[in-house]
Design an enzyme around this catalytic site. Sequence first.
Site, mmCIF file in Angstrom:
data_model
loop_
_atom_site.group_PDB
_atom_site.id
_atom_site.type_symbol
_atom_site.label_atom_id
_atom_site.label_comp_id
_atom_site.label_asym_id
_atom_site.label_seq_id
_atom_site.Cartn_x
_atom_site.Cartn_y
_atom_site.Cartn_z
ATOM 1 N N TRP A 73 0.893 -1.168 0.000
ATOM 2 C CA TRP A 73 0.000 0.000 0.000
ATOM 3 C C TRP A 73 0.923 1.207 0.000
ATOM 4 C CZ3 TRP A 73 -0.906 4.148 3.384
ATOM 5 C CH2 TRP A 73 -2.082 4.859 3.149
ATOM 6 N N ASN A 99 7.663 -3.408 5.707
ATOM 7 C CA ASN A 99 6.416 -2.755 6.117
ATOM 8 C C ASN A 99 6.800 -1.670 7.110
ATOM 9 O OD1 ASN A 99 3.813 -2.047 6.848
ATOM 10 N ND2 ASN A 99 3.589 -3.749 8.283
ATOM 11 N N GLY A 100 6.447 -0.420 6.812
ATOM 12 C CA GLY A 100 6.782 0.678 7.711
ATOM 13 C C GLY A 100 7.272 1.868 6.911
ATOM 14 N N GLU A 471 -21.058 4.872 13.939
ATOM 15 C CA GLU A 471 -20.524 3.606 13.423
ATOM 16 C C GLU A 471 -21.237 3.206 12.126
ATOM 17 O OE1 GLU A 471 -18.000 1.996 13.814
ATOM 18 O OE2 GLU A 471 -18.386 -0.050 13.186
#
Length: 597
Positions: A73, A99-100, A471
């Site tokens: 992503w 990832n990061g 919600e």
Amino acid sequence: MCGIVGYVGKKKAAPILLDSLKRLEYREYDSAGIATIDGHFHVKKEKGKIAEIDKTLDLADMPGEIGIAHTRWATHGVPSKKNAHPHLDSFGKVAVVHNGIIENYVELRNFLKKQKHFFTSDTDTEVIPNLISYFIRKGKGFESSVREAVKKLRGSFALGIVSVVEPDKILVVRKDSPLVIGVGNGETFLASDIPAILPYTKKVVVLEDGELAILAKGGVVVKKFETGKIVRKRPVAITWTVEMAEKTGYPHFTLKEIFQQPDAVQDTLRAAPEELKNLAKFLLKAKRVYLVACGTSNHAALVAKYALAKLADFPTEAVISSEFQESCRVDRDTAVLAISQSGETADTLKAIKIAKSHGAKVACLTNVVGSSITRESDLVCYIFAGPEISVVATKTFAAQVSFLLLLASKIAELKGLNSKEFEKDLNAAPKIIRSVLSEVEPKVKSLAKKYKNSRHIYLIGRGLGYPIVLEGALKLKEITYVHSEALPAGELKHGTLALIEKGTPVIAVVPLGESRARMVSNIEEVKARGATVIAIASKDDEVKKHAEEFVSLPKIEELLSPLGYIVPMQLLAYHITVERGQDPDRPRSLAKSVTVE
Ligand code: AGP
């Protein structure tokens, strides 16, 4: 935000990596890639969803019994082939999945360029394989090169690293990004999340921040990456079954998880008492209590705030994690209850760290064993809702709310207030949700057909009805892409009423309780401006006469209303999405765990 996986063993790595990637795909999905080693690197990567990439590249057809893979992503650099992982260094020695976010990548890139490294992507990640290969070229071994490189990185990272100089191992490093290691028989796995490796092993080692693991066929060795000191770790047994993580006959995970709510609530209520008393005492000790969370978890916190005040005469503040730093007074007398399904949400983790740095005590409520939040907290509670694959939270909302209602009841009991009756009612919650699920779907499906092309949907509620509509609006926004706005019904006249015109759909949530009569006035108020009102209320409620559409629910005690009243809105969001030909399990631009600030 991205997903990483890895495999080293006796089998062909690529088919296993592809299967694991598919199980992780709910995390991110703008591009994907695999690197294996068989004498030299084999790399396939592309922009798009995994199934599409697999069709054109045949991802399982790669040689080698060791490999790493990634589903991306985008954060640095647009989704494209050149930005897809794995990334290799300029000399073809090292491949990395990440990832990061690397904060100092510009500085590192400039340094490496001077050392004759070149860059082919716009990512922050590409500095990592290059930095490692820089140290390898200086004569250091694979492991020491990784340790040296990692010490120079600022930011967050979960890394899977392979190298042709030592092609029998995967090095794995973790700092502020989730990572688990699966221990099999003659094979070892790595993944950002447990469902990715569930079909292969149920024995999992959770890596802590600051740790490096060396994965080989024969097992795993964990060390501190700063010092190289060995850390002894026992694998934990995961009780989730593969079936729990798959769709079991439902067309989408979203629908499956909506229908799993009675069981999730049952499991939560069964398991909660163990830690509940400790948590209640923990919160009672503090002078000030913040319930810190994002998104759906924040809506559960708003329900808790209401229930704690009404049932237990215990005032708390529900704060959105990213607002915590600016808006809250924190000291040693403060207690924070951090609520996070994934246990990995960066904003919530940051709020926890800030709270701790001011001397506050932190407890957490999460669904994921061993997640980052659990390691930062003084007291850990779980909802035990099972894996939630869909990006939209549904069953974990119900589980969080159930746990928090039980907490309110426990605090009331400890304060000498009578909560026995409420606890009895709460135990009936799974049955109530089950009956809502079996009754409302036909009506909701017909509403979805009628309102699928609406440009705006407004939702109004009062008291506990307000977190319920918040919600509901979030579910609609996330997967239908229809603009949906929730507001306290009494607030309409202060501005939003100007947007209500002929035919505007307004969903009015009308649970039993003191706010009921005033909700009827608000319904009339929007009707007078031409709105089409969809009321959600108890079977025999007179509100039916005031609305164009009526979703009838069984009688639900006011404090339990979030558990029943949210269901028609979850189903409405799901069915509108399907009617519009969109995929509810893969909403655009969203990630299941938001691991960047
Ligand atoms: C819920 O449907 C959303 N996907 C999102 O708002 C989510 O609740 C939020 O990102 C918080 O996640 P967490 O509970 O894992 O911390």
